[in-house]
Design an enzyme around this catalytic site. Sequence first.
Site, PDB file in Angstrom:
ATOM      1  N   ARG A  63       0.835  -1.210   0.000  1.00 31.11           N
ATOM      2  CA  ARG A  63       0.000   0.000   0.000  1.00 31.11           C
ATOM      3  C   ARG A  63       0.868   1.258   0.000  1.00 31.11           C
ATOM      4  NH1 ARG A  63      -4.638   0.504   4.475  1.00 31.11           N
ATOM      5  NH2 ARG A  63      -2.837   1.038   5.759  1.00 31.11           N
ATOM      6  N   LYS A 162      -2.377   7.232   1.330  1.00 30.93           N
ATOM      7  CA  LYS A 162      -2.102   7.482   2.747  1.00 30.93           C
ATOM      8  C   LYS A 162      -1.067   8.601   2.779  1.00 30.93           C
ATOM      9  CE  LYS A 162      -1.952   4.402   6.676  1.00 30.93           C
ATOM     10  NZ  LYS A 162      -2.967   5.036   7.488  1.00 30.93           N
TER      11      LYS A 162
HETATM   12  N1  PLP Z   1      -8.906   5.266   7.355  1.00 29.11           N
HETATM   13  C1  PLP Z   1      -7.960   6.189   7.605  1.00 29.11           C
HETATM   14  C2  PLP Z   1      -8.191   7.603   7.182  1.00 29.11           C
HETATM   15  C3  PLP Z   1      -6.769   5.829   8.261  1.00 29.11           C
HETATM   16  O1  PLP Z   1      -5.828   6.754   8.513  1.00 29.11           O
HETATM   17  C4  PLP Z   1      -6.601   4.477   8.669  1.00 29.11           C
HETATM   18  C5  PLP Z   1      -5.403   4.064   9.368  1.00 29.11           C
HETATM   19  O2  PLP Z   1      -4.488   4.795   9.616  1.00 29.11           O
HETATM   20  C6  PLP Z   1      -7.612   3.551   8.386  1.00 29.11           C
HETATM   21  C7  PLP Z   1      -8.745   3.977   7.709  1.00 29.11           C
HETATM   22  C8  PLP Z   1      -7.458   2.107   8.773  1.00 29.11           C
HETATM   23  O3  PLP Z   1      -6.463   1.479   7.994  1.00 29.11           O
HETATM   24  P1  PLP Z   1      -5.704   0.161   8.461  1.00 29.11           P
HETATM   25  O4  PLP Z   1      -6.739  -0.814   8.849  1.00 29.11           O
HETATM   26  O5  PLP Z   1      -4.950  -0.264   7.264  1.00 29.11           O
HETATM   27  O6  PLP Z   1      -4.827   0.563   9.608  1.00 29.11           O
END
Ligand code: PLP
Length: 306
Positions: A63, A162
């Site tokens: 990712r 991200k």
């Molecule tokens: N949504 C946002 C905006 C995030 O910043 C995160 C994690 O940092 C998530 C969802 C959840 O992602 P993950 O399950 O990969 O940690």
Amino acid sequence: MKKKAHKTHRQVSNGVYLNNRLVPKSKALISVFDHGFLYGDGVYETLRAYRGVVFKIDEHIERLFRSASMIGLKIPKTHDGIKKAIYKTMTANKQKDAYIRISISRGEGPLGLDPSLCPKPTLVIMSNPLKGYPKHYYQKGMKIAVVRTRRNFRNSLNPKIKSLNFLNNILAKIEAKNRGAFEAVMLNHKGYLAEGTISNIFFVKNGILHTPGIDVGILDGITRRIILKCAKELKIRTRQGKFRRENLFSAQEVFISNTTLEVLPVSHVDNRAISKPGRITKQLHSAYKEHVKDYIKGYVSHARTC
Ligand code: PLP
């Protein structure tokens, strides 16, 4: 008086990985001309290690590469190079249960938005101890608030990236904090439920697990993926799509998810009480923990045979 031990780079404990090496925290410094600082130009990942094994490390690194490619940023290492650097950081810090953050910025360059001004990206890996969160978070659940700040529109700054540019989430977090909530939930530009500032959102209605679809404009959380897989294994029906804030109010169970929190029950939405942590939430959290255990076992036995 005891002489202070002289620390070579190899012995750095409490160190930060900066570009190509581990440095003590106090020396982990980057330039004020770094475009990560000036413009929030960069990407990141958050990972969690359990008993010395970084959970879903490949998925997180993939990712990270996807986010980087979506902003035209070339990561200065290979997938395996990043993996090694993560383990090196954790090992140097003598951490087995840890919260790890990888940040990659566009790097240092003169003022101006053009990414080609920065020839060399900056890579930072930090690891901090993390045993878990207080038990009461999971026993009682936490409050969330649906805030006025809308999630970034996909065609402006796609939430799939991200990104180090976190003001959208920070503005939502400020609102949540002012309302006494642990997490904010943002709607998308059309008013559909999107996601939290650091989490994905789920709710249960009539035994069906609901979560906003990726095309609403959210991050495809790695925890979210695993929860949907667990639901399938447990034969819990799921629905991904477009939902409204009101759907949360009439839900029997609500929870949020991310890598570090795992499955966190929600007790109140905008100060309206939801049930105590519900049966499906608990079932999914247990199944998630089993996935973590299996992953650790698999990793350890793979390491033994290599
Ligand atoms: N949504 C946002 C905006 C995030 O910043 C995160 C994690 O940092 C998530 C969802 C959840 O992602 P993950 O399950 O990969 O940690």
